[in-house]
Design a protein around this motif. Structure first.
Motif, mmCIF file in Angstrom:
data_model
loop_
_atom_site.group_PDB
_atom_site.id
_atom_site.type_symbol
_atom_site.label_atom_id
_atom_site.label_comp_id
_atom_site.label_asym_id
_atom_site.label_seq_id
_atom_site.Cartn_x
_atom_site.Cartn_y
_atom_site.Cartn_z
ATOM 1 N N ILE A 10 84.181 33.963 16.525
ATOM 2 C CA ILE A 10 83.968 34.829 14.763
ATOM 3 C C ILE A 10 82.223 33.881 15.318
ATOM 4 O O ILE A 10 81.665 34.782 14.020
ATOM 5 C CB ILE A 10 84.831 33.651 13.946
ATOM 6 N N ASP A 11 82.421 33.329 15.359
ATOM 7 C CA ASP A 11 80.590 32.726 15.863
ATOM 8 C C ASP A 11 79.558 32.773 16.471
ATOM 9 O O ASP A 11 78.537 33.176 16.753
ATOM 10 C CB ASP A 11 81.085 30.972 16.098
ATOM 11 N N PHE A 12 80.580 34.539 17.186
ATOM 12 C CA PHE A 12 79.765 34.595 18.710
ATOM 13 C C PHE A 12 78.311 35.534 17.996
ATOM 14 O O PHE A 12 77.165 35.003 19.113
ATOM 15 C CB PHE A 12 80.218 36.740 18.730
ATOM 16 N N HIS A 13 77.881 35.883 16.831
ATOM 17 C CA HIS A 13 76.863 36.674 16.448
ATOM 18 C C HIS A 13 76.241 35.311 16.493
ATOM 19 O O HIS A 13 75.140 35.057 16.582
ATOM 20 C CB HIS A 13 77.035 37.921 15.958
ATOM 21 N N VAL A 14 76.461 34.450 15.813
ATOM 22 C CA VAL A 14 75.776 33.438 15.045
ATOM 23 C C VAL A 14 74.892 32.312 16.196
ATOM 24 O O VAL A 14 73.494 32.094 16.744
ATOM 25 C CB VAL A 14 76.522 32.482 14.399
ATOM 26 N N LYS A 15 76.099 31.885 17.332
ATOM 27 C CA LYS A 15 75.760 31.421 18.685
ATOM 28 C C LYS A 15 74.905 31.975 19.573
ATOM 29 O O LYS A 15 73.282 31.708 20.164
ATOM 30 C CB LYS A 15 77.029 31.416 19.558
ATOM 31 N N LYS A 16 74.642 33.281 19.512
ATOM 32 C CA LYS A 16 73.782 34.134 20.393
ATOM 33 C C LYS A 16 72.353 34.396 19.821
ATOM 34 O O LYS A 16 72.075 34.249 20.612
ATOM 35 C CB LYS A 16 74.078 35.908 20.625
ATOM 36 N N SER A 17 72.164 34.018 18.467
ATOM 37 C CA SER A 17 71.033 34.182 17.471
ATOM 38 C C SER A 17 70.674 32.642 17.697
ATOM 39 O O SER A 17 69.031 32.947 18.266
ATOM 40 C CB SER A 17 71.389 34.479 16.820
ATOM 41 N N SER A 18 71.182 31.963 18.425
ATOM 42 C CA SER A 18 70.551 30.475 17.945
ATOM 43 C C SER A 18 70.050 30.491 19.558
ATOM 44 O O SER A 18 68.959 30.209 19.853
ATOM 45 C CB SER A 18 71.978 29.252 17.761
ATOM 46 N N PHE A 19 70.558 31.128 20.592
ATOM 47 C CA PHE A 19 69.948 31.038 21.735
ATOM 48 C C PHE A 19 68.266 31.870 22.138
ATOM 49 O O PHE A 19 67.640 31.860 22.780
ATOM 50 C CB PHE A 19 70.630 31.228 23.423
ATOM 51 N N PHE A 20 68.390 33.134 21.216
ATOM 52 C CA PHE A 20 67.392 33.655 21.673
ATOM 53 C C PHE A 20 66.221 33.417 20.460
ATOM 54 O O PHE A 20 65.284 33.289 20.790
ATOM 55 C CB PHE A 20 67.434 35.298 20.444
ATOM 56 N N ILE A 21 66.765 32.124 19.476
ATOM 57 C CA ILE A 21 65.267 31.360 19.180
ATOM 58 C C ILE A 21 64.713 30.471 20.173
ATOM 59 O O ILE A 21 64.051 30.189 19.946
ATOM 60 C CB ILE A 21 65.899 30.378 17.937
ATOM 61 N N VAL A 22 65.622 30.429 21.095
ATOM 62 C CA VAL A 22 64.733 28.841 21.407
ATOM 63 C C VAL A 22 64.743 29.964 23.459
ATOM 64 O O VAL A 22 64.795 29.305 24.554
ATOM 65 C CB VAL A 22 65.767 28.153 21.797
ATOM 66 N N SER A 23 64.554 31.033 23.175
ATOM 67 C CA SER A 23 63.691 31.814 24.243
ATOM 68 C C SER A 23 65.115 32.005 25.500
ATOM 69 O O SER A 23 64.268 31.867 27.065
ATOM 70 C CB SER A 23 62.602 31.692 24.742
ATOM 71 N N VAL A 24 65.944 31.569 25.713
ATOM 72 C CA VAL A 24 66.875 31.776 26.477
ATOM 73 C C VAL A 24 67.219 33.110 26.627
ATOM 74 O O VAL A 24 67.652 33.934 26.102
ATOM 75 C CB VAL A 24 68.191 31.068 25.949
#
Length: 99
Positions: free
Chosen positions: A31-45
């Protein structure tokens, strides 16, 4: 239980954290897949791989050689079928099969 596996590769943003190229496996609820994935893009991972996978909550060990042969035959048939996209299983000692 459906979990999500993220395999992250090192970027300049996390280089000081790891010191060299390494991989991290991160498991989150689907359920959290897209939220967690987006949060890593914010910090340039940068992701080497980010996908939803089935992760077994328990595994089985096959002791009988006939059971191992049957399981290997089933897995081979499923993997060879063009209509099957993914095969997940919880057979723990697959590497012990010598068939």
């Amino acid at each position: 239980m459906l979990n999500v596996a993220f395999k992250l590769c090192q970027t300049s943003a996390n280089q000081s954290l790891f010191g060299k190229t390494q991989f991290i496996f991160l498991y989150v609820c689907s359920i959290d897949f897209h939220v967690k994935k987006s949060s890593f893009f914010i910090v340039s991972v940068e992701f080497a791989q980010a996908e939803i996978q089935m992760v077994p909550s328990n595994t089985i060990t096959l002791e009988n050689p006939d059971d191992m042969a049957s399981m290997r035959k089933l897995l081979d048939a499923l993997e060879d079928n063009d209509d099957v996209q993914h095969v997940w299983y919880n057979w723990e000692n697959e590497d012990e099969y010598e068939g």
